[in-house]
Scaffold this motif. Structure first.
Motif, PDB file in Angstrom:
ATOM      1  N   ARG A   1     -31.204 -48.624 -30.735  1.00 31.17           N
ATOM      2  CA  ARG A   1     -30.177 -47.685 -30.272  1.00 31.17           C
ATOM      3  C   ARG A   1     -30.514 -47.058 -28.927  1.00 31.17           C
ATOM      4  NH1 ARG A   1     -26.220 -48.165 -33.005  1.00 31.17           N
ATOM      5  NH2 ARG A   1     -26.151 -48.100 -35.271  1.00 31.17           N
ATOM      6  N   GLN A   2     -31.792 -47.023 -28.598  1.00 30.16           N
ATOM      7  CA  GLN A   2     -32.159 -46.430 -27.310  1.00 30.16           C
ATOM      8  C   GLN A   2     -31.885 -47.379 -26.148  1.00 30.16           C
ATOM      9  OE1 GLN A   2     -35.727 -43.953 -26.999  1.00 30.16           O
ATOM     10  NE2 GLN A   2     -36.183 -44.542 -29.096  1.00 30.16           N
ATOM     11  N   TYR A   3     -31.652 -48.631 -26.484  1.00 34.53           N
ATOM     12  CA  TYR A   3     -31.299 -49.593 -25.449  1.00 34.53           C
ATOM     13  C   TYR A   3     -29.791 -49.690 -25.359  1.00 34.53           C
ATOM     14  CZ  TYR A   3     -36.033 -51.504 -26.306  1.00 34.53           C
ATOM     15  OH  TYR A   3     -37.373 -51.695 -26.479  1.00 34.53           O
TER      16      TYR A   3
ATOM     17  N   HIS B   1     -27.090 -51.867 -25.357  1.00 33.54           N
ATOM     18  CA  HIS B   1     -26.946 -53.299 -25.608  1.00 33.54           C
ATOM     19  C   HIS B   1     -25.527 -53.792 -25.359  1.00 33.54           C
ATOM     20  CE1 HIS B   1     -27.192 -51.097 -29.544  1.00 33.54           C
ATOM     21  NE2 HIS B   1     -26.003 -51.626 -29.666  1.00 33.54           N
ATOM     22  N   GLU B   2     -24.693 -52.934 -24.725  1.00 32.20           N
ATOM     23  CA  GLU B   2     -23.295 -53.341 -24.532  1.00 32.20           C
ATOM     24  C   GLU B   2     -22.812 -53.278 -23.086  1.00 32.20           C
ATOM     25  OE1 GLU B   2     -21.061 -52.213 -28.527  1.00 32.20           O
ATOM     26  OE2 GLU B   2     -22.343 -50.620 -27.791  1.00 32.20           O
TER      27      GLU B   2
ATOM     28  N   ASN C   1     -22.893 -50.900 -39.092  1.00 36.32           N
ATOM     29  CA  ASN C   1     -23.564 -51.282 -37.851  1.00 36.32           C
ATOM     30  C   ASN C   1     -25.061 -51.008 -37.885  1.00 36.32           C
ATOM     31  OD1 ASN C   1     -21.006 -51.847 -36.811  1.00 36.32           O
ATOM     32  ND2 ASN C   1     -20.791 -49.786 -35.968  1.00 36.32           N
TER      33      ASN C   1
ATOM     34  N   LYS D   1     -32.457 -38.149 -27.086  1.00 34.38           N
ATOM     35  CA  LYS D   1     -32.691 -39.509 -26.625  1.00 34.38           C
ATOM     36  C   LYS D   1     -31.381 -40.215 -26.316  1.00 34.38           C
ATOM     37  CE  LYS D   1     -33.358 -41.525 -31.220  1.00 34.38           C
ATOM     38  NZ  LYS D   1     -33.703 -40.491 -32.200  1.00 34.38           N
ATOM     39  N   PHE D   2     -31.519 -41.233 -25.489  1.00 29.31           N
ATOM     40  CA  PHE D   2     -30.381 -42.099 -25.195  1.00 29.31           C
ATOM     41  C   PHE D   2     -30.023 -42.834 -26.472  1.00 29.31           C
ATOM     42  CE2 PHE D   2     -28.401 -46.043 -24.092  1.00 29.31           C
ATOM     43  CZ  PHE D   2     -27.705 -45.817 -22.920  1.00 29.31           C
ATOM     44  N   GLU D   3     -28.732 -42.887 -26.768  1.00 25.34           N
ATOM     45  CA  GLU D   3     -28.309 -43.649 -27.945  1.00 25.34           C
ATOM     46  C   GLU D   3     -27.045 -44.444 -27.654  1.00 25.34           C
ATOM     47  OE1 GLU D   3     -28.807 -42.162 -32.119  1.00 25.34           O
ATOM     48  OE2 GLU D   3     -28.858 -40.241 -31.067  1.00 25.34           O
ATOM     49  N   ASP D   4     -27.075 -45.683 -28.110  1.00 22.45           N
ATOM     50  CA  ASP D   4     -25.914 -46.561 -28.026  1.00 22.45           C
ATOM     51  C   ASP D   4     -25.377 -46.695 -29.446  1.00 22.45           C
ATOM     52  OD1 ASP D   4     -24.235 -48.798 -28.131  1.00 22.45           O
ATOM     53  OD2 ASP D   4     -25.356 -49.902 -26.622  1.00 22.45           O
ATOM     54  N   ARG D   5     -24.221 -46.120 -29.717  1.00 21.60           N
ATOM     55  CA  ARG D   5     -23.622 -46.269 -31.051  1.00 21.60           C
ATOM     56  C   ARG D   5     -22.103 -46.135 -30.966  1.00 21.60           C
ATOM     57  NH1 ARG D   5     -25.671 -43.831 -35.189  1.00 21.60           N
ATOM     58  NH2 ARG D   5     -27.660 -43.073 -34.423  1.00 21.60           N
ATOM     59  N   TRP D   6     -21.425 -46.644 -32.006  1.00 20.04           N
ATOM     60  CA  TRP D   6     -19.967 -46.592 -32.026  1.00 20.04           C
ATOM     61  C   TRP D   6     -19.491 -45.301 -32.679  1.00 20.04           C
ATOM     62  CZ3 TRP D   6     -16.139 -50.310 -30.449  1.00 20.04           C
ATOM     63  CH2 TRP D   6     -16.688 -51.301 -29.623  1.00 20.04           C
TER      64      TRP D   6
ATOM     65  N   PRO E   1     -17.607 -47.256 -28.237  1.00 18.02           N
ATOM     66  CA  PRO E   1     -19.050 -46.974 -28.207  1.00 18.02           C
ATOM     67  C   PRO E   1     -19.420 -45.870 -27.217  1.00 18.02           C
ATOM     68  CG  PRO E   1     -18.594 -48.926 -26.900  1.00 18.02           C
ATOM     69  CD  PRO E   1     -17.263 -48.426 -27.401  1.00 18.02           C
TER      70      PRO E   1
ATOM     71  N   ALA F   1     -22.923 -44.542 -25.055  1.00 21.68           N
ATOM     72  CA  ALA F   1     -24.264 -44.981 -24.640  1.00 21.68           C
ATOM     73  C   ALA F   1     -24.752 -43.994 -23.597  1.00 21.68           C
ATOM     74  CB  ALA F   1     -24.217 -46.400 -24.086  1.00 21.68           C
TER      75      ALA F   1
END
Lengths: 955, 261
Positions: free
Chosen positions: A623-625, A627-628, A643, B127-132, B156, B158
């Motif tokens: 999640r810290q990367y 990826h999209e 997910n 922290k950085f987070e990539d989520r929907w 999403p 990010a």
């Protein structure tokens, strides 16, 4: 003369960085911490009025909503007296700090000029701690003393601008008449990492020239001949079990590619990355690098520059590729090892882990390259030598894959400035680490600046499309010396070192030449394009400088202030390295199969395996990367109804709006290598390939990369295991029809302490890339609907050697999983026909933890239960034990979900390969497995299984 | 107007320009991606466009604070041009880093004074987070969403600095009164919920806001990352739709421009 501005959160707001630091300190069990507040400190050199400082703070540095500031010339503000312990940390002079550069730029925007900027963090710790504890907090939690200075109050920091020290003096190294001992001393003292044979060859050369070498010549030779740059072990002569192998790489990894002779292989083993065909307009390039030694000393910077380096490899492939994805694989020591068990001179694995992840995150995310794939592997033997594999794939127009330098072309360096950072990286990475490496080689470590590299990328692609340069390479290990030495190899080059733009004054000509300062590329520019290309870079604030030109006389000539400081024949530089013959042996280690009593229920074992470091969820990292970014994501690393399930491989579409995609996967299992590195490699290749099959790909258009990380291969047993590994690369890749297109090795991964030598397990990473014609047939790993059938495709054997099941019970075992590639290929080809027909609802490969782990992951990712019967598993030989079937890690196996209405069609397609119909998906969220004896041997709620899998890394 | 013209502004560290361009083009706009240096040397360039978009990324590395340096470049050099742009009923969009820029430049939530009244600060998770995330459309004031009749969008995020806060409660109350809160983070049922549904700890779960005119929109989630049907993470479960939820926003904006220019 300097002043400082301190910026900090208002009391009513949480200080997120301070909170983070507090919990880090608590992990170390140090003192009773009440609170930690952090101040961002900016130090400005030059004279500034209070009014100007106030302006700088208000207009630029402070978020007026959440933050306060104060400006002062004093480090210690009276208002703080007695309340806090104060620690201030700043980067050592000469260490990259991207923020400094940004602040200088931003000050120009508000019309304030300063002589220089420095930043620091000031930690205000409210806690009952002793002086010793405070010191530990400062040096083990907050700072890395290799790159940072620490001041603990009452010590007051004294900041100075980096200033010049060296003045020009040409240096000659007397070597022609040196004895063997002296030669070795010259190599060691100069950190050249050249052995006695190599030193003799150099001596011979200078004898024939009737002169002594200059320091810069010797350095150039050392860089060019380093293991890192020429892979002299893998390309040398090896005596293995009495047989001579002349160039191991050529006889294994490269041979398979030559024999397979795939028409879609465009460029293999020669450019900065391997290139394969993608579609009618574009090719794909792919490279995976290691950055192990720097990451051991400074995890954040090491990983950061590892990414930066491999991204530049792609930018320097052909006439320049555009990076489209990153893949990162790490090996660390066990994260929960008690601090007192850490060998002297190493960092705690958890700290290494967090630092590496942050380094990858900050560089990849800032560059705007999605990190879509990866793996993390833990073993106690990585404690002194963590491994950091950084990979990048790029896309490149078909007509831009070739490059040529021409005589009289200008040598142009673009991007970052040159500093004293990264001196001796190439030679350092070719040596063993030991307790003092931290101190000696600290200078080899550096911090990247992703934005500089992004700016270079943005402008470079414009210059490429306008055909403003004829050749390009990146400045990596060895710096300008390697880059220009390589580009001018067949022609010759002339370089004026005083023209190279510097970060600060005072570098010697040799330092300029070998500095590995980041974010630099070297271009060969036809004279008539000079003006246009310099303007193009200048328009976006990217520095580009002509520093010399290529010639036709096959000589490398180096000047500083119009004095010649080095003159070398390209031929000697590139062909003068004496070839070595090394001994290699391999003997079976002689592990035995353990005897474990059978159990009635394996639910506890399954949960234990799911909680193993190597299997548990890596969501905290993923999640810290980002990826999209770039918008091409098709199958994400985390899959399923919430997910959060572990995808087998990622798929992206590099061209928006088109449905052609690429799949990237990886395979690795060092535990098998302890038993037999041959089968370890075979399994790694099989794993990488079956992940591609799992997500809906096929074997037709798959290329592989190899990354060998081994111990000291001067020792015959280490080299022997490497030979065996390379042989498997040949055998298995040949059988599967998947060529290698590029690779890299990192040797000498051993850590010497006072009492022992810690050798990493032999580690080979296989990365696979595949072109997928239509991504709409992608398959994810989560079960989709209750009632669907679950098949196990492939054959299960009694192969628990090196398995997680044995591991949790404290055994290694002997029956390591092997690969039957003929059968494997048939199985994969057949299954890929089924997925292309759209009749596979989900698919997950069985790897670590075997069938039981794969089933659990599929079930909890999909949010449904499953009922499976082990009697239906196709086995080889006479397997009577449930645990063997549940946890065997036999290769080439897939768990497949199929809708009942597709049963006949699926079975018709699969008729010539082994499969068993084990059961089906259930609404009830429970994984139920029935054993050979018709008894329930596992019955667990999927939430409990998921919790076991997620809890270890929920940081 | 047949094809509205969009200017995507980029600078050092911008990295979502290409997919944002793709999304606008798919919606029927003509797009130019322009470097800030080019715009600053020729400010009247803006006159040729009806929509200014600030895409995601890490402009200037997010050094000092996310979006701050580009915000200053805009604030101290383009104030007049931006005011004219808004006077002419044109639109401005800031996504993620672009939203951070608009807030720090003082263009959101209120652009009149060019004074910063709100902030986007470090996520509670630090922290950085990539989520929907699920986004409830809570007002139709913005011309980017006013004709969208889907109550909840799935997009999403990010980012590491996305927690929306206002300078004081008066600013927040004024925003609510003016119906400037456009998106709120909700759970899959559309209900208010905490982390991870609200990924950053924003006050009132705010994910996106517009200015008083409805012409400027800033949002932390990335609509350009859910434009094609395969962007949606669960597409292998639920099948392929015609397009992703984020496309609606680009479509809506382009339609507004077609109708009004």
């Amino acid at each position: 003369m300097h002043s400082r501005i301190e910026v900090f959160f208002k009391d009513e707001y949480v200080d997120p960085i301070g909170e983070n630091v507090k919990s880090e300190i608590e992990i170390f069990g140090l003192g009773d911490i009440k609170s930690v507040r952090v101040r961002q400190v900016y130090i400005f050199f030059g004279k500034l009025t209070d009014n100007e400082l106030d302006n700088i703070a208000k207009k630029l540095l402070v978020d007026s909503v959440t933050q306060h500031y104060l400006f002062t010339s004093d480090f210690f503000h009276p208002s703080l007296h007695g309340q806090f312990h104060i620690i201030e940390i700043s980067r050592k002079p000469g260490v990259m700090d991207p923020v400094e550069q940004s602040v200088i730029k931003a000050l120009q925007d508000i019309n304030i000029s300063v002589k220089g900027v420095k930043t620091a963090q000031k930690y205000m710790i409210d806690a009952a701690v002793s002086v010793e504890e405070l010191h530990t907090i400062a040096t083990k939690v907050l700072a890395n003393t290799n790159i940072e200075d620490v001041f603990i109050y009452p010590e007051i920091p004294k900041y100075q601008q980096t200033v010049s020290c060296a003045s020009f003096k040409k240096k000659v190294i007397p070597l022609v008449n040196a004895e063997a001992g002296q030669l070795e001393k010259i190599s060691a003292e100069g950190q050249l990492s050249l052995n006695i044979h190599e030193m003799r060859a150099i001596q011979q050369y200078y004898k024939s020239l009737k002169r002594e070498p200059t320091d810069i010549e010797l350095e150039t030779i050392a860089q060019t001949w380093s293991e890192h740059c020429v892979h002299k072990t893998l390309k040398g002569r090896i005596k293995f079990n009495g047989e001579i192998i002349d160039n191991l790489l050529k006889n294994t990894v490269m041979k398979v590619t030559e024999e397979l002779n795939k028409p879609w292989c465009v460029s293999v083993f020669k450019d900065n990355a391997g290139i394969i065909e993608f579609d009618e307009n574009y090719n794909i390039c792919f490279k995976v690098e290691t950055h192990n030694h720097p990451s051991a000393i400074e995890p954040y910077g090491g990983a950061n520059t590892g990414i930066g380096g491999v991204v530049r490899d792609i930018m320097g492939t052909g006439l320049g590729g555009k990076p489209i994805l990153n893949t990162d694989v790490f090996c660390f020591g066990i994260p929960d090892i008690p601090p007192e068990k850490i060998p002297k001179g190493t960092l705690h694995p958890k700290r290494v882990f967090k630092g590496v992840v942050a380094g990858v995150r900050d560089y990849g995310n800032r560059m705007g390259i999605p990190t879509v794939n990866g793996a993390i592997y833990f073993d106690e033997r990585y404690i002194g030598n963590p491994l950091v594999f950084c990979g990048t794939a790029g896309i490149i127009p078909k007509n831009m894959c070739q490059k040529t330098t021409r005589p009289d072309d200008l040598i142009v360096v673009v991007g970052g400035r040159t500093g004293r950072d990264g001196i001796h990286g190439a030679t350092f990475s070719s040596a063993e680490l030991h307790e003092q490496s931290e101190q000696i080689s600290g200078g080899a470590v550096q911090i990247g600046n992703a934005i500089t590299e992004k700016m270079v990328l943005d402008t470079l692609l414009q210059a490429r499309d306008k055909r403003l340069y004829s050749c390009i390479t990146d400045c990596g290990a060895g710096g300008l010396s390697s880059a220009i030495g390589e580009m001018g190899q067949d022609m010759g080059a002339c370089v004026y070192l005083e023209k190279v733009p510097l970060k600060y004054e005072g570098l010697s000509y040799t330092e300029i030449w070998i500095s590995e300062a980041q974010e630099r590329m070297v271009l060969s520019v036809p004279k008539e394009k000079e003006k246009e290309i310099l303007e193009l870079f200048n328009a976006e604030n990217v520095e580009a400088t002509v520093i010399g030109h290529f010639t036709g006389d096959k000589m490398l000539r180096l000047y500083y202030d119009s004095e010649m400081v080095g003159e070398l024949e390209m031929d000697f530089l590139h062909n003068g390295l004496p070839r070595l013959e090394r001994e290699a042996i391999w003997n079976e280690p002689g592990y035995e199969e353990p005897f474990l009593p059978e159990k009635e229920n394996y639910g506890t074992d399954l949960k234990k395996i799911l909680s193993e470091w190597n299997i548990c969820s890596k969501e905290w990292v993923i999640r810290q990367y980002d990826h999209e970014v770039q918008g091409g994501s098709v199958l994400k690393p985390l899959q399923g109804v919430q997910n959060d399930g572990p995808g087998d491989a990622c798929i992206i579409k590099p061209i928006l709006g088109k449905n052609k995609g690429i799949i990237v996967s990886n395979g690795m299992n060092p535990r098998y290598g302890d038993i037999d590195p041959y089968h370890m490699v075979a399994s790694a290749i099989d794993e990488a390939l079956r992940q591609i099959i799992s997500v809906g790909g096929n074997l037709k258009h798959v290329a592989l990369l190899d990354n060998f990380c081994w111990g000291n291969t001067n020792k015959p047993d280490r080299l022997g295991s490497l030979v065996r590994a390379a042989q498997a690369c040949y055998d298995i890749a040949a059988a599967y029809g998947t060529p290698f297109i590029s690779g890299k090795d990192s040797l000498n991964n051993e850590f010497v302490t006072e009492t022992e030598t810690i050798v990493i397990p032999p580690t080979l990473l296989i990365s696979a890339i595949s072109v997928m014609d239509d991504v709409r047939s992608a398959v994810s790993m989560d079960v989709k609907e209750p009632g669907n059938l679950i098949y196990l495709v492939g054959v299960t054997r009694n192969e628990l050697g090196g398995s997680h099941y044995y591991h949790i019970h404290g055994y290694k075992g002997r029956n390591v999983p092997e690969v039957n590639a003929i059968l494997g290929k048939k199985t994969m080809n057949t299954l890929s026909i089924a997925t292309s027909h759209g009749i596979v609802r989900s698919c997950h490969d069985c790897s670590e933890g075997g069938l039981a782990v794969a089933a659990a992951e599929m079930a909890f990712a999909g949010g449904y239960g499953m009922e499976l019967n082990l009697s239906e598993v196709v086995v080889e030989g006479d397997i009577k034990r449930n645990d063997t079937i549940l946890f065997s890690e036999s290769n080439t196996r897939f768990l497949v979900e199929v809708k009942p209405e597709h049963k006949m069609q699926f079975e018709a397609v699969m008729k010539d390969v082994s499969y068993g119909l084990l059961g089906n998906v259930r609404q009830k969220p429970c994984l139920k497995i029935i054993g050979l004896n018709n008894q329930i041997i596992i019955e667990e709620y999927i939430y409990a299984l998921k919790e076991a899998w997620q809890s270890p890394l929920r940081w | 107007m047949i094809s509205p013209k969009v200017l995507i502004l980029r600078t050092a560290g911008t990295n979502c320009d290409n997919e944002t361009k793709y999304a606008f083009e798919k919606a029927g706009a003509k797009v130019d991606v322009v470097h800030i240096n080019a715009l600053l040397s020729k400010k009247n360039l803006l006159e040729n466009y009806q929509l200014l978009a600030l895409p995601g990324g890490f402009t200037y590395g997010d050094d000092v604070a996310a979006g701050k340096i580009l915000a200053n470049q805009i604030k101290y050099n383009l104030e007049e041009e931006i005011k004219t742009f808004i006077d002419k009923k044109k639109l401005i969009l800031g996504i993620c880093n672009g939203f951070q820029v608009l807030v720090r430049a003082g263009l959101l939530p209120s652009f009149e004074s060019f004074q910063q009244e709100a902030t986007l600060t470090h996520n509670d998770s630090n922290k950085f987070e990539d989520r929907w995330v699920h986004l409830k459309i809570c007002s139709d004031k913005s011309f980017f969403i006013n004709k969208i009749n889907v109550p909840v969008l799935y997009l999403p995020v990010a980012h590491g600095e996305g927690k929306f806060l206002t300078k004081n409660s008066a600013v927040l109350e004024k925003m609510i009164k003016n119906r400037q809160v456009i998106f709120q983070y909700v759970d899959e049922k559309g209900e208010k919920a905490g982390y991870p549904f609200n990924p950053n700890g924003s006050i009132l779960n705010i994910a996106g806001v517009c200015d008083q005119t409805g012409q400027i929109l800033g949002m932390m989630p990335h609509p350009e990352r859910n434009v094609d049907p395969m962007h949606q993470p669960c597409w292998t479960r639920i099948g392929l739709k015609e397009f992703g939820d984020g496309f609606l926003i680009f479509q809506n904006a382009v339609q507004y421009l077609k109708d009004n220019f």
